[in-house]
Write an enzyme that holds these catalytic residues in place. Structure first.
Site, PDB file in Angstrom:
ATOM      1  N   ASP A 146       4.265 -10.207  28.792  1.00  0.00           N
ATOM      2  CA  ASP A 146       5.088 -11.280  29.373  1.00  0.00           C
ATOM      3  C   ASP A 146       6.212 -11.702  28.443  1.00  0.00           C
ATOM      4  OD1 ASP A 146       2.658 -12.339  27.939  1.00  0.00           O
ATOM      5  OD2 ASP A 146       3.841 -14.175  28.077  1.00  0.00           O
ATOM      6  N   SER A 165      -1.961 -11.820  10.968  1.00  0.00           N
ATOM      7  CA  SER A 165      -2.086 -13.227  11.350  1.00  0.00           C
ATOM      8  C   SER A 165      -3.484 -13.808  11.224  1.00  0.00           C
ATOM      9  CB  SER A 165      -1.559 -13.421  12.771  1.00  0.00           C
ATOM     10  OG  SER A 165      -2.157 -12.500  13.650  1.00  0.00           O
ATOM     11  N   ASN A 205     -10.495 -13.358  11.802  1.00  0.00           N
ATOM     12  CA  ASN A 205     -11.740 -13.854  12.381  1.00  0.00           C
ATOM     13  C   ASN A 205     -12.269 -12.925  13.466  1.00  0.00           C
ATOM     14  OD1 ASN A 205     -11.888 -16.111  10.744  1.00  0.00           O
ATOM     15  ND2 ASN A 205     -10.593 -17.325  12.113  1.00  0.00           N
ATOM     16  N   LYS A 217      -3.168 -20.377  11.774  1.00  0.00           N
ATOM     17  CA  LYS A 217      -3.145 -21.567  12.633  1.00  0.00           C
ATOM     18  C   LYS A 217      -3.406 -22.858  11.870  1.00  0.00           C
ATOM     19  CE  LYS A 217      -3.013 -20.019  17.206  1.00  0.00           C
ATOM     20  NZ  LYS A 217      -3.519 -18.646  17.191  1.00  0.00           N
ATOM     21  N   SER A 232     -10.313 -21.845  22.659  1.00  0.00           N
ATOM     22  CA  SER A 232     -11.618 -21.326  22.246  1.00  0.00           C
ATOM     23  C   SER A 232     -11.444 -20.522  20.972  1.00  0.00           C
ATOM     24  CB  SER A 232     -12.206 -20.460  23.354  1.00  0.00           C
ATOM     25  OG  SER A 232     -11.266 -19.504  23.765  1.00  0.00           O
ATOM     26  N   GLY A 277       1.560 -17.081  22.311  1.00  0.00           N
ATOM     27  CA  GLY A 277       2.413 -18.068  22.970  1.00  0.00           C
ATOM     28  C   GLY A 277       3.720 -18.312  22.235  1.00  0.00           C
ATOM     29  N   GLY A 278       3.829 -17.764  21.015  1.00  0.00           N
ATOM     30  CA  GLY A 278       5.103 -17.793  20.314  1.00  0.00           C
ATOM     31  C   GLY A 278       5.269 -18.847  19.232  1.00  0.00           C
ATOM     32  N   GLY A 279       4.201 -19.563  18.882  1.00  0.00           N
ATOM     33  CA  GLY A 279       4.312 -20.535  17.795  1.00  0.00           C
ATOM     34  C   GLY A 279       4.628 -19.850  16.471  1.00  0.00           C
ATOM     35  N   LEU A 280       3.885 -18.802  16.177  1.00  0.00           N
ATOM     36  CA  LEU A 280       4.074 -18.076  14.919  1.00  0.00           C
ATOM     37  C   LEU A 280       5.441 -17.387  14.887  1.00  0.00           C
ATOM     38  CD1 LEU A 280       2.822 -17.072  12.225  1.00  0.00           C
ATOM     39  CD2 LEU A 280       1.891 -15.128  13.501  1.00  0.00           C
ATOM     40  N   GLU A 326       3.342  -7.777  20.961  1.00  0.00           N
ATOM     41  CA  GLU A 326       2.279  -8.295  21.818  1.00  0.00           C
ATOM     42  C   GLU A 326       1.477  -7.143  22.415  1.00  0.00           C
ATOM     43  OE1 GLU A 326       4.025 -10.721  24.880  1.00  0.00           O
ATOM     44  OE2 GLU A 326       5.315  -9.113  25.581  1.00  0.00           O
ATOM     45  N   GLY A 336      -0.392  -7.323  28.155  1.00  0.00           N
ATOM     46  CA  GLY A 336       0.182  -8.638  28.453  1.00  0.00           C
ATOM     47  C   GLY A 336       1.580  -8.741  27.883  1.00  0.00           C
ATOM     48  N   SER A 374       0.845  -1.191   0.000  1.00  0.00           N
ATOM     49  CA  SER A 374       0.000   0.000   0.000  1.00  0.00           C
ATOM     50  C   SER A 374       0.884   1.245   0.000  1.00  0.00           C
ATOM     51  CB  SER A 374      -0.897  -0.014   1.253  1.00  0.00           C
ATOM     52  OG  SER A 374      -1.264   1.304   1.639  1.00  0.00           O
ATOM     53  N   ASN A 416      -8.773 -19.582  17.317  1.00  0.00           N
ATOM     54  CA  ASN A 416      -8.468 -20.024  15.964  1.00  0.00           C
ATOM     55  C   ASN A 416      -7.829 -21.404  15.912  1.00  0.00           C
ATOM     56  OD1 ASN A 416      -9.486 -17.749  14.676  1.00  0.00           O
ATOM     57  ND2 ASN A 416      -7.588 -16.590  14.952  1.00  0.00           N
TER      58      ASN A 416
HETATM   59  C1  LIG Z   1      -3.005 -17.602  17.854  1.00  0.00           C
HETATM   60  C2  LIG Z   1      -2.926 -16.287  17.176  1.00  0.00           C
HETATM   61  C3  LIG Z   1      -1.827 -15.414  17.362  1.00  0.00           C
HETATM   62  C4  LIG Z   1      -0.695 -15.744  18.304  1.00  0.00           C
HETATM   63  O1  LIG Z   1       0.030 -16.868  17.860  1.00  0.00           O
HETATM   64  P1  LIG Z   1       1.030 -17.648  18.816  1.00  0.00           P
HETATM   65  O2  LIG Z   1       1.557 -18.742  17.988  1.00  0.00           O
HETATM   66  O3  LIG Z   1       0.235 -18.123  20.004  1.00  0.00           O
HETATM   67  O4  LIG Z   1       2.061 -16.658  19.248  1.00  0.00           O
HETATM   68  C5  LIG Z   1      -1.791 -14.236  16.649  1.00  0.00           C
HETATM   69  N1  LIG Z   1      -2.792 -13.888  15.807  1.00  0.00           N
HETATM   70  C6  LIG Z   1      -3.861 -14.674  15.615  1.00  0.00           C
HETATM   71  C7  LIG Z   1      -4.914 -14.216  14.675  1.00  0.00           C
HETATM   72  C8  LIG Z   1      -3.972 -15.901  16.288  1.00  0.00           C
HETATM   73  O5  LIG Z   1      -5.038 -16.682  16.087  1.00  0.00           O
END
Ligand SMILES: *Cc1c(COP(=O)(O)O)cnc(C)c1O
Length: 321
Positions: free
Chosen positions: A212, A306, A309, A55, A80, A182-185, A206, A210, A30, A82
């Protein structure tokens, strides 16, 4: 050599597994955003991924690696959000039964979406019951395999495919901004960045309420907090995982925070200027750049959007104000 829980080879293998099943999501640009940031921005649109968030990548990569016994037994998770929908959809596509543990008061739309993908929903009371303990007990009783939302190497490697695709499309970038729960992405994307663009600075983002993750990176050990109050419901995690933190501490330069008001401004920007719906959590990385949290001037910058929804009424409420 590496003792980290995942390597780039794991991300590349995950990419093969999800090929033709997950969308290769578009990378949008953009001029307005570039002018505002004084940089060249590339938005990786996981809001346009199947089931509406990245996810799906990790969930599918994890279930696709089940043994025949595990496939016959089924998968279980507690979430609860994604991840629940990602597990339900992936399980359906792979012909595996899915059980999802959700709180009684989970939004009806999320329960319906999970059930719509064929997942069996089991409710618990979030005030009196421990969802992890319940998940583990059900897994043992029913012979189900537990796939947690982020702290699992197969989940992390799957999420990293989003950044792999981004770099394949843009070439090397100077900086990469990634939402952090939680850091997966973030751990997966940082692994891809380290291999494909070693000079790229990776930054996690983040919610202010929060922080952390930021404190964990600063202190060198995982900080636990109470569930933060924020509109970024996908990042209301109380702590990073053992596996995700091991990667993040090696591969991530910095973690910054943004406020809920900044997330709302960013949602409005995407809706009005770029014509896309991005959920509050999905705006984290973009908000850090568009609200000037980090100096990006003159750089080529990747930004992961990310997810998308968000209930329509809720969306109207947030962007209409
Ligand atoms: C789960 C989620 C995140 C965070 O991802 P982690 O892997 O938990 O850090 C960020 N954005 C969206 C839209 C998610 O669903």
């Amino acid at each position: 050599m590496s003792t980290l829980p995942i390597s780039f080879d794991d991300v590349a293998a995950a990419h093969e597994r999800i090929r033709g099943v997950a969308h290769r999501t578009p990378v949008l640009t953009s001029r307005t955003a570039n002018e505002r940031a004084g940089a060249e921005l590339f938005f990786k649109c996981e809001n346009l991924q199947r089931m509406g968030a990245f996810k799906f990548r990790g969930a599918y990569n994890a279930i696709a690696q089940f043994t025949p016994e595990q496939k016959a037994g089924g998968v279980i998770t507690f979430s609860s959000g994604n991840h629940a929908q990602a597990i339900a959809l992936s399980a359906k596509l792979l012909g595996v039964k899915a059980v999802i543990v959700m709180p009684h008061d989970a939004p009806a739309i999320k329960v319906a979406a999970t059930q719509g993908y064929g997942g069996e929903v089991i409710f618990y009371d979030r005030y009196t019951e421990d969802r992890e303990a319940l998940g583990k007990r059900l897994a043992a009783e029913r012979g189900l395999t537990l796939i947690p939302p982020y702290d699992h190497p197969h989940v992390m490697a799957g999420q990293g495919t989003a950044a792999k695709e981004l770099f394949e499309e843009t070439g090397p970038l100077d900086m990469l901004f990634v939402p952090l729960g939680g850091g997966g992405l973030l751990s997966g994307c940082a692994t891809a960045a380290h291999a494909l663009a070693p000079a790229c600075t990776v930054i996690g983002v983040e919610p202010e309420a929060g922080n952390d993750g930021q404190r964990s990176l600063q202190t060198g050990s995982i900080v636990h907090i109470d569930t933060p109050k924020t509109i970024a419901d996908g990042a209301q995690t109380q702590h990073l995982g053992q596996y995700t933190f091991a990667v993040i501490r090696e591969r991530v330069r910095e973690i910054v925070t943004v406020s809920d008001a900044e997330l709302v401004d960013t949602m409005k920007f995407f809706a009005s200027r770029m014509k896309i719906v991005v959920e509050p959590t999905g705006c984290l990385a973009a908000a850090a750049v568009l609200e000037g949290k980090v100096d990006v001037r003159g750089k080529r910058v990747g930004i992961v959007l990310s997810g998308g929804n968000v209930d329509l009424l809720r969306f109207a409420e947030l962007v209409g104000a």
